[in-house]
Scaffold this motif. Structure first.
Motif, short mmCIF file in Angstrom:
data_model
loop_
_atom_site.label_atom_id
_atom_site.label_comp_id
_atom_site.label_asym_id
_atom_site.label_seq_id
_atom_site.Cartn_x
_atom_site.Cartn_y
_atom_site.Cartn_z
N TYR B 8 17.71 24.84 -0.99
CA TYR B 8 17.17 24.85 0.37
C TYR B 8 15.79 24.18 0.45
O TYR B 8 15.46 23.55 1.45
CB TYR B 8 17.16 26.27 0.95
CG TYR B 8 18.53 26.65 1.48
CD1 TYR B 8 19.09 25.99 2.58
CD2 TYR B 8 19.29 27.65 0.88
CE1 TYR B 8 20.36 26.30 3.05
CE2 TYR B 8 20.56 27.97 1.35
CZ TYR B 8 21.09 27.30 2.44
OH TYR B 8 22.34 27.59 2.90
N TYR B 11 16.69 20.57 0.41
CA TYR B 11 17.34 20.22 1.68
C TYR B 11 16.32 20.14 2.81
O TYR B 11 16.39 19.24 3.66
CB TYR B 11 18.42 21.27 1.99
CG TYR B 11 19.24 20.96 3.21
CD1 TYR B 11 19.91 19.74 3.35
CD2 TYR B 11 19.37 21.88 4.24
CE1 TYR B 11 20.66 19.46 4.48
CE2 TYR B 11 20.12 21.62 5.37
CZ TYR B 11 20.76 20.40 5.48
OH TYR B 11 21.51 20.12 6.60
N LEU B 12 15.34 21.07 2.79
CA LEU B 12 14.27 21.04 3.79
C LEU B 12 13.49 19.73 3.67
O LEU B 12 13.17 19.08 4.67
CB LEU B 12 13.34 22.25 3.58
CG LEU B 12 12.24 22.44 4.63
CD1 LEU B 12 12.86 22.80 5.98
CD2 LEU B 12 11.28 23.56 4.20
N CYS B 14 14.65 16.96 2.53
CA CYS B 14 15.56 15.92 3.03
C CYS B 14 15.49 15.85 4.56
O CYS B 14 15.37 14.76 5.15
CB CYS B 14 16.98 16.25 2.55
SG CYS B 14 18.28 15.30 3.29
N LEU B 15 15.52 17.02 5.22
CA LEU B 15 15.46 17.06 6.69
C LEU B 15 14.12 16.52 7.19
O LEU B 15 14.08 15.71 8.12
CB LEU B 15 15.64 18.51 7.19
CG LEU B 15 17.03 19.11 7.01
CD1 LEU B 15 17.04 20.58 7.44
CD2 LEU B 15 18.09 18.33 7.81
N ILE B 16 13.02 16.95 6.54
CA ILE B 16 11.69 16.50 6.97
C ILE B 16 11.54 14.98 6.80
O ILE B 16 11.10 14.28 7.71
CB ILE B 16 10.58 17.25 6.18
CG1 ILE B 16 10.57 18.73 6.60
CG2 ILE B 16 9.21 16.62 6.43
CD1 ILE B 16 9.69 19.62 5.72
N GLY B 18 13.89 12.77 6.69
CA GLY B 18 14.77 12.11 7.66
C GLY B 18 14.11 12.02 9.02
O GLY B 18 14.11 10.96 9.67
N ILE B 19 13.52 13.15 9.46
CA ILE B 19 12.83 13.16 10.77
C ILE B 19 11.65 12.18 10.75
O ILE B 19 11.44 11.41 11.70
CB ILE B 19 12.36 14.60 11.12
CG1 ILE B 19 13.59 15.48 11.41
CG2 ILE B 19 11.42 14.61 12.31
CD1 ILE B 19 13.31 16.96 11.47
N VAL B 58 19.50 7.85 7.86
CA VAL B 58 19.20 9.27 8.10
C VAL B 58 20.46 10.08 8.44
O VAL B 58 20.74 11.09 7.80
CB VAL B 58 18.12 9.40 9.21
CG1 VAL B 58 17.82 10.88 9.48
CG2 VAL B 58 16.85 8.68 8.79
N ASN B 62 22.41 12.69 5.86
CA ASN B 62 22.64 14.08 6.25
C ASN B 62 24.13 14.42 6.26
O ASN B 62 24.52 15.54 5.88
CB ASN B 62 22.01 14.35 7.62
CG ASN B 62 20.53 14.68 7.48
OD1 ASN B 62 20.18 15.77 7.05
ND2 ASN B 62 19.67 13.71 7.77
N PHE B 214 13.62 9.42 0.96
CA PHE B 214 14.74 10.13 1.58
C PHE B 214 16.04 9.87 0.80
O PHE B 214 16.78 10.79 0.47
CB PHE B 214 14.90 9.69 3.05
CG PHE B 214 16.14 10.22 3.72
CD1 PHE B 214 16.16 11.50 4.26
CD2 PHE B 214 17.30 9.45 3.80
CE1 PHE B 214 17.31 12.00 4.87
CE2 PHE B 214 18.46 9.94 4.39
CZ PHE B 214 18.46 11.22 4.93
#
Lengths: 247, 247
Positions: B8, B11-12, B14-16, B18-19, B58, B62, B214
């Motif tokens: 996690y 993954y967090l 990865c999300l950050i 990506g944004i 992105v 995901n 990323f």
């Protein structure tokens, strides 16, 4: 047996694509860019693509697949470790010479260094490669390193090895693209611009495509589980950097 | 448990990342390149990087890691397959719109299409992605496809999935690099050239670095065996595209 034949066919393709890369990058810079020198001129710069493609891609990729050759599986691993490390050292030396070529050329011509995205990615790739080589030498070749440390570092070494090849390809493609926009501007004496796809553009674009193909073949060889050197405890902690469950 | 926390955290990240990629590519084109339009002007072109980075990198990245989220493991796989395919369809639509943006802009301005190495690699990447999506839909979502065919195709689908992400990153980095050389030529009204690293260059170079970061985080998530969705017979024929025996 079928797996071994398939390996050697793929390995032959890897060797052929590697040779084509070296021949094409040398041909491009010799025939279209005026050849080579070490005097701060444009001919000095021409060593940069030749050394980077030969070192960071072709020699690097060949060093990476050494352990996959079934012919080597019956022997002691140490000579192959030395070959792996030796090829990578040669690759690293060529990469450093390739960097010297571009820095020397820029400095002589008062051009700033390290401003393009190509240069940012490229310098990070070379730095990672240097760290990887030093770490690999220390952990896997110095006899004083305990086996536990080797087992602990191996997955990271394996993962980083593949990633550095990917980053080298990113650097090469962005660099060739950049060079062609610089070199092929077109002018009144009949030189065609990049957009008209003159023979030089076709040659260097093809080099780029073949570098990508070479990289994919190397990654394919590295990825195929049945082509891995059989070793006791091999499967412990092995990473699969590109695999995902896409079923 | 430690593996799940580590997942996690990754993954967090990865999300950050990506944004940040989406925000940066939009900010670059909105603030420094004059914003967006669909009229054949330079503002029309600006959709190209935004759609390609958002779609091909992105959203694609995901979609690739959906099966890795432990929260989904207790459930039926079908909804997650639909999410995987749906995100990738959205990613494909954005990529096609991104290609339309650059083709329309070129055609309106009588600029040739598909001459640069960036465009050669980029168009091959989108073509491979389209083939991969159609093949994935046919094999893994149509109920009439026999399980034997799914098991046979899966390793190739998995391998190609990772490779397409790598090729997308190659395309993005070469494209951003090319665009900055085109856009930042410097002139007499005080505009700084790329080589002087004005704020736009720093912004877009940073975008490139974050795209690479990323991609590496996504590849890391995909590669870690203990983060794979537990499935009966999962290990059969799985490929490890970047792994090599570097011990």
């Amino acid at each position: 047996m079928r797996g071994i034949v398939a390996f050697y066919v793929t390995y032959l393709l890897c060797l052929i694509l590697g040779i084509v890369c070296v021949v094409l990058v040398a041909h491009w810079n010799y025939t279209y860019r005026g050849g080579f020198a070490w005097d701060g001129s444009a001919k000095h710069f021409n060593w940069h693509p030749v050394f980077m493609v030969t070192g960071m891609v072709v020699l690097y990729g060949n060093a990476a697949v050494v352990y996959r050759i079934p012919l080597t599986w019956g022997h002691n691993k140490l000579p192959w470790k030395l070959l792996h490390a030796g090829l990578l050292l040669l690759s690293l030396i060529l990469s450093v010479l390739g960097l010297c070529a571009v820095f020397d050329f820029h400095n002589k011509n008062h051009t700033p260094n390290l401003y393009s995205l190509h240069s940012w990615v490229g310098i990070c790739t070379t730095a990672l490669f240097t760290a990887q080589w030093v770490m690999g030498f220390t952990v896997f070749l110095l006899p004083c390193t305990p086996m536990a440390a080797r087992a602990f570092i191996k997955p990271a070494h394996v993962w980083m090895g593949g990633i550095i090849l990917v980053l080298s390809i990113v650097s090469c493609i962005s660099g060739i693209n950049e060079k062609l926009f610089f070199a092929l501007k077109g002018n009144t004496n009949g030189t065609l611009p990049y957009s008209a796809l003159p023979p030089e553009a076709i040659t260097a674009n093809s080099l780029g495509v073949i570098i990508v193909a070479f990289g994919l073949v190397v990654l394919k060889i590295l990825s195929n589980q049945i082509w891995q050197r059989p070793e006791p405890g091999y499967d412990e902690g092995v990473y699969r950097p590109l695999a995902y469950d896409g079923s």
